[in-house]
Design a protein around this motif. Structure first.
Motif, mmCIF file in Angstrom:
data_model
loop_
_atom_site.group_PDB
_atom_site.id
_atom_site.type_symbol
_atom_site.label_atom_id
_atom_site.label_comp_id
_atom_site.label_asym_id
_atom_site.label_seq_id
_atom_site.Cartn_x
_atom_site.Cartn_y
_atom_site.Cartn_z
ATOM 1 N N ALA A 157 0.311 -1.245 0.091
ATOM 2 C CA ALA A 157 0.346 -0.189 0.235
ATOM 3 C C ALA A 157 0.488 1.037 0.079
ATOM 4 O O ALA A 157 0.408 2.113 -0.907
ATOM 5 C CB ALA A 157 -0.807 -0.116 0.960
ATOM 6 N N PHE A 158 1.843 1.056 0.864
ATOM 7 C CA PHE A 158 2.607 2.350 0.657
ATOM 8 C C PHE A 158 3.307 2.415 -0.374
ATOM 9 O O PHE A 158 3.466 3.123 -1.215
ATOM 10 C CB PHE A 158 3.957 2.197 1.681
ATOM 11 N N HIS A 159 4.285 1.729 -0.782
ATOM 12 C CA HIS A 159 4.649 1.498 -2.165
ATOM 13 C C HIS A 159 4.391 2.240 -3.605
ATOM 14 O O HIS A 159 4.610 2.817 -4.285
ATOM 15 C CB HIS A 159 5.997 0.023 -2.343
ATOM 16 N N ALA A 160 3.103 1.323 -3.581
ATOM 17 C CA ALA A 160 2.330 1.534 -4.647
ATOM 18 C C ALA A 160 1.697 3.089 -4.123
ATOM 19 O O ALA A 160 1.154 4.364 -5.544
ATOM 20 C CB ALA A 160 0.511 0.996 -4.528
ATOM 21 N N THR A 161 1.250 3.426 -2.744
ATOM 22 C CA THR A 161 1.224 5.276 -3.485
ATOM 23 C C THR A 161 2.440 5.775 -3.788
ATOM 24 O O THR A 161 2.420 7.414 -4.788
ATOM 25 C CB THR A 161 0.557 5.238 -1.605
ATOM 26 N N VAL A 194 -5.230 5.818 -4.792
ATOM 27 C CA VAL A 194 -4.128 5.991 -3.744
ATOM 28 C C VAL A 194 -5.518 6.172 -2.401
ATOM 29 O O VAL A 194 -5.117 5.174 -1.273
ATOM 30 C CB VAL A 194 -3.836 7.760 -3.068
ATOM 31 N N ALA A 195 -6.310 5.768 -2.551
ATOM 32 C CA ALA A 195 -7.249 6.390 -1.185
ATOM 33 C C ALA A 195 -7.280 5.018 -0.668
ATOM 34 O O ALA A 195 -7.205 4.811 0.398
ATOM 35 C CB ALA A 195 -8.303 6.958 -1.596
ATOM 36 N N SER A 196 -7.678 4.093 -1.496
ATOM 37 C CA SER A 196 -7.970 3.095 -0.881
ATOM 38 C C SER A 196 -6.723 2.227 -0.242
ATOM 39 O O SER A 196 -7.472 1.496 0.563
ATOM 40 C CB SER A 196 -8.081 2.004 -2.067
ATOM 41 N N PHE A 197 -5.286 2.190 -0.853
ATOM 42 C CA PHE A 197 -4.159 2.476 -0.519
ATOM 43 C C PHE A 197 -4.653 1.893 1.033
ATOM 44 O O PHE A 197 -3.499 1.441 2.494
ATOM 45 C CB PHE A 197 -3.363 2.283 -0.978
ATOM 46 N N LYS A 198 -4.404 3.501 1.126
ATOM 47 C CA LYS A 198 -4.273 4.416 2.416
ATOM 48 C C LYS A 198 -5.097 3.863 3.213
ATOM 49 O O LYS A 198 -4.419 3.626 4.703
ATOM 50 C CB LYS A 198 -3.991 5.235 2.558
ATOM 51 N N GLU A 199 -6.573 3.702 3.328
ATOM 52 C CA GLU A 199 -7.832 2.806 3.825
ATOM 53 C C GLU A 199 -7.119 1.386 5.056
ATOM 54 O O GLU A 199 -7.608 1.466 5.549
ATOM 55 C CB GLU A 199 -8.418 2.943 3.379
ATOM 56 N N LEU A 200 -6.089 0.944 3.174
ATOM 57 C CA LEU A 200 -5.721 -0.498 3.905
ATOM 58 C C LEU A 200 -4.868 -0.474 4.891
ATOM 59 O O LEU A 200 -4.675 -1.291 6.240
ATOM 60 C CB LEU A 200 -5.576 -1.535 2.803
ATOM 61 N N GLY A 201 -4.239 0.287 4.744
ATOM 62 C CA GLY A 201 -3.405 0.077 5.401
ATOM 63 C C GLY A 201 -3.582 0.448 6.811
ATOM 64 O O GLY A 201 -2.883 0.053 7.688
ATOM 65 N N THR A 202 -4.282 1.553 6.880
ATOM 66 C CA THR A 202 -4.853 2.052 8.484
ATOM 67 C C THR A 202 -5.229 1.129 9.035
ATOM 68 O O THR A 202 -4.473 1.215 10.366
ATOM 69 C CB THR A 202 -4.983 3.288 8.380
ATOM 70 N N ALA A 203 -6.208 0.415 8.190
ATOM 71 C CA ALA A 203 -6.965 -0.868 9.264
ATOM 72 C C ALA A 203 -6.010 -1.653 9.515
ATOM 73 O O ALA A 203 -5.973 -2.463 10.616
ATOM 74 C CB ALA A 203 -7.935 -1.001 7.752
ATOM 75 N N ILE A 204 -5.246 -2.364 8.602
ATOM 76 C CA ILE A 204 -3.908 -2.863 9.355
ATOM 77 C C ILE A 204 -2.966 -2.684 10.354
ATOM 78 O O ILE A 204 -3.123 -3.421 11.180
ATOM 79 C CB ILE A 204 -3.354 -3.778 8.234
ATOM 80 N N ASN A 205 -2.378 -1.535 10.393
ATOM 81 C CA ASN A 205 -1.779 -1.131 11.799
ATOM 82 C C ASN A 205 -3.070 -0.976 12.731
ATOM 83 O O ASN A 205 -2.357 -1.566 13.495
ATOM 84 C CB ASN A 205 -1.135 0.075 11.417
ATOM 85 N N GLU A 206 -4.430 -0.418 12.384
ATOM 86 C CA GLU A 206 -4.998 -0.521 14.132
ATOM 87 C C GLU A 206 -5.383 -1.449 14.884
ATOM 88 O O GLU A 206 -5.480 -1.687 15.528
ATOM 89 C CB GLU A 206 -5.841 0.262 13.877
ATOM 90 N N ILE A 207 -5.775 -2.830 13.790
ATOM 91 C CA ILE A 207 -5.906 -3.648 14.249
ATOM 92 C C ILE A 207 -4.414 -4.785 15.091
ATOM 93 O O ILE A 207 -4.483 -5.313 15.702
ATOM 94 C CB ILE A 207 -6.790 -4.642 12.835
ATOM 95 N N ILE A 208 -3.664 -4.997 13.836
ATOM 96 C CA ILE A 208 -2.175 -6.366 14.318
ATOM 97 C C ILE A 208 -1.292 -5.569 15.373
ATOM 98 O O ILE A 208 -1.091 -4.080 14.965
ATOM 99 C CB ILE A 208 -1.693 -6.506 12.892
ATOM 100 N N ASP A 209 -1.403 -5.782 16.559
ATOM 101 C CA ASP A 209 -0.249 -5.606 17.025
ATOM 102 C C ASP A 209 1.026 -6.214 17.063
ATOM 103 O O ASP A 209 1.097 -6.928 17.468
ATOM 104 C CB ASP A 209 -1.012 -6.060 19.241
#
Length: 516
Positions: A379-383, A410-425
């Motif tokens: 998601a980061f590199h695609a953005t 880009v909006a979908s990639f940012k949303e995906l990366g944010t969701a994964i970082n908020e869920i996984i410890d």
């Protein structure tokens, strides 16, 4: 000669060369032949009448296609009833989406599609999608019909290969001295009539115009195709002869795609497109790419890019728009104004892993912690990649750049990366070597984790309860918990148990095992 007249009914402007039943090149124009007899006009009239009858009977025929794939490699063949020709495609590496088979289907336009029950699921899905879209019949046949040995046997039994052509009576020749090899073998009737010799001759003639003999998947598809043609003929004519001798097959040709060049193994080796070399270590069976065209051109940064470049060299495009788009892209990236952006793009591409493989692991629930990390990196590199594409000079004039700009959301990639970082410890996951979810994401999961982390206190309470019912002979006991088994209670070994081979258990207890 009737085989040539049938080509007049086809819509192709330049028919491909094939070996007909007379052993001549059926693609040569008729006006270049010299007639030696005086009855050529009557022969032409008879040929026209035969052609009319044949076209009437053949025009009702259907196009049958057989395809089989294993481990990403595919081989196929189909029967053209207009020309009476079987066209074969040698075993070749297929893309993940089976784009090659889709092009073959669009070009052949089959009425009935055959495949093996053991073909790759992706191939069956691609065939089912095509047949459902066009209302074509798809038959998934038993895998026993798709065997290379059976296909070779069926192919070598065709009269096209086993019988030598009869020399033209109008051609002057000497009875004492044969004029060609076919005539020489025709005179040796004793040898020619031998089935083993006929089979040997058929294998030699087969290698003249196709290398399908060295392609097991292609041979498997040919065997299943001929079997189906025999069944259709028997069902239509109610004939007891269920052999392939009476099939109206007048030629076998290598399949030529209209948009891509299909190169066989001999061409790839001769042109040194690919070259595998043994590993430097004698203890390794792996190979590496040697001095070849692929090794020279390979400057890709990703696994998918390497596979795509290999596909391009395996099947070079013959589409002028596609070739023009590639030239425009190369010219754009080599501009002095775009060198900095191109370097940034290469760095971002290097950070992108094999996303389809990762998504497959996520789909079946076998994703590891590194797979989730690779999704976030993608998601980061695609953005960043889209930002670099937007800065290209004259990039909006290049077709591939426009496709990438429209595909990278880009909006979908940012949303995906944010969701994964908020869920996984990530810290706990690295410590536990497994994917761990952050607190306050799921209440039921938090309760289960609370119980699991307090398992020591639970075991202590269980040990206290068990100690009240255990005889005082046992001075100590140990209670442990295994997720696969449950509670396990361990007691010390008594002295009488060590001297006696029989271990007397306690009431309501079951002896499992003993250890030191």
């Amino acid at each position: 000669m009737p085989a040539r007249a049938r080509f007049s009914a086809t819509k192709r402007k330049k028919p491909e060369p094939s070996i007909d039943h007379a052993g001549t090149d059926s693609s040569q124009p008729e006006d270049k032949k010299v007639r030696w007899d005086k009855g050529s006009e009557s022969q032409e009239h008879n040929r026209a009448e035969a052609t009319s009858d044949d076209e009437t009977s053949i025009s009702t025929g259907k196009v049958y296609l057989a395809a089989v794939s294993q481990l990403g490699r595919v081989g196929c063949s189909y029967y053209d009833p207009i020309e009476g020709v079987i066209r074969v495609m040698e075993d070749t590496q297929e893309s993940r989406h089976f784009d090659l088979i889709k092009m073959v289907l669009d070009q052949a336009s089959p009425d009935i599609v055959l495949t093996s029950s053991r073909s790759d699921e992706e191939l069956i899905d691609a065939l089912r999608e095509y047949t459902d879209r066009l209302g074509v019949s798809l038959q998934i046949r038993p895998f026993k019909e798709f065997t290379p040995t059976k296909g070779r046997s069926k192919l070598l039994s065709l009269r096209l290969l086993t019988e030598f052509p009869v020399a033209d009576e109008s051609t002057p020749k000497s009875d004492a001295v044969p004029t060609n090899a076919y005539e020489f073998m025709q005179h040796r009737k004793a040898i020619t009539g031998d089935p083993a010799t006929q089979r040997w001759n058929a294998s030699i003639r087969l290698s003249n115009f196709t290398a399908a003999d060295s392609s097991p998947l292609c041979m498997s598809s040919i065997g299943a195709l001929i079997d189906h043609l025999v069944r259709e003929r028997v069902a239509r004519d109610l004939d007891d002869d269920q052999s392939s001798d009476n099939l109206d097959i007048r030629g076998i040709q290598a399949l030529s795609l209209s948009q891509e060049m299909q190169m066989n193994a001999d061409a790839l080796h001769s042109l040194q497109i690919f070259e595998s070399e043994s590993h430097a270590s004698v203890h390794s069976d792996r190979t590496k790419e040697g001095l070849s065209l692929f090794g020279t051109l390979n400057a890709t940064q990703t696994t998918l890019g390497r596979a795509l470049l290999r596909t391009w060299l395996l099947r070079p495009s013959m589409s002028i728009p596609v070739i023009t788009d590639r030239h425009d892209a190369v010219e754009c990236f080599l501009l002095p104004e775009n060198l900095a952006s191109a370097t940034v793009m290469q760095g971002n591409l290097k950070g992108i892993k094999n996303v389809p493989k990762i998504l497959g692991s996520l789909k079946v629930g076998k994703a590891k912690l590194t797979d989730w990390q690779d999704i976030v990196k993608f998601a980061f590199h695609a953005t960043m990649l889209k930002d670099a594409l937007s800065e290209l000079h004259l990039g909006t004039c290049v077709n591939i750049v426009k496709k990438l700009l429209s595909a990278l959301h880009v909006a979908s990639f940012k949303e995906l990366g944010t969701a994964i970082n908020e869920i996984i410890d990530w810290e706990e996951s690295a410590t536990s070597d497994r994917v761990c979810v952050r607190p306050h994401i799921d209440e039921e999961l938090d309760n289960r984790k609370h119980v699991y982390h307090g398992i020591d206190s639970v075991l202590s309470k269980v040990a206290e309860q068990i100690a009240t019912v255990v005889p005082p002979t046992f001075s100590s006991l140990n209670v442990v918990y295994f997720p696969q088994l449950g509670y396990l209670i361990c007691l010390p070994m008594l002295e009488e148990w060590q001297s006696d081979m029989t271990i007397h258990g306690l009431d309501d207890w079951t002896f499992q095992f003993s250890s030191a």
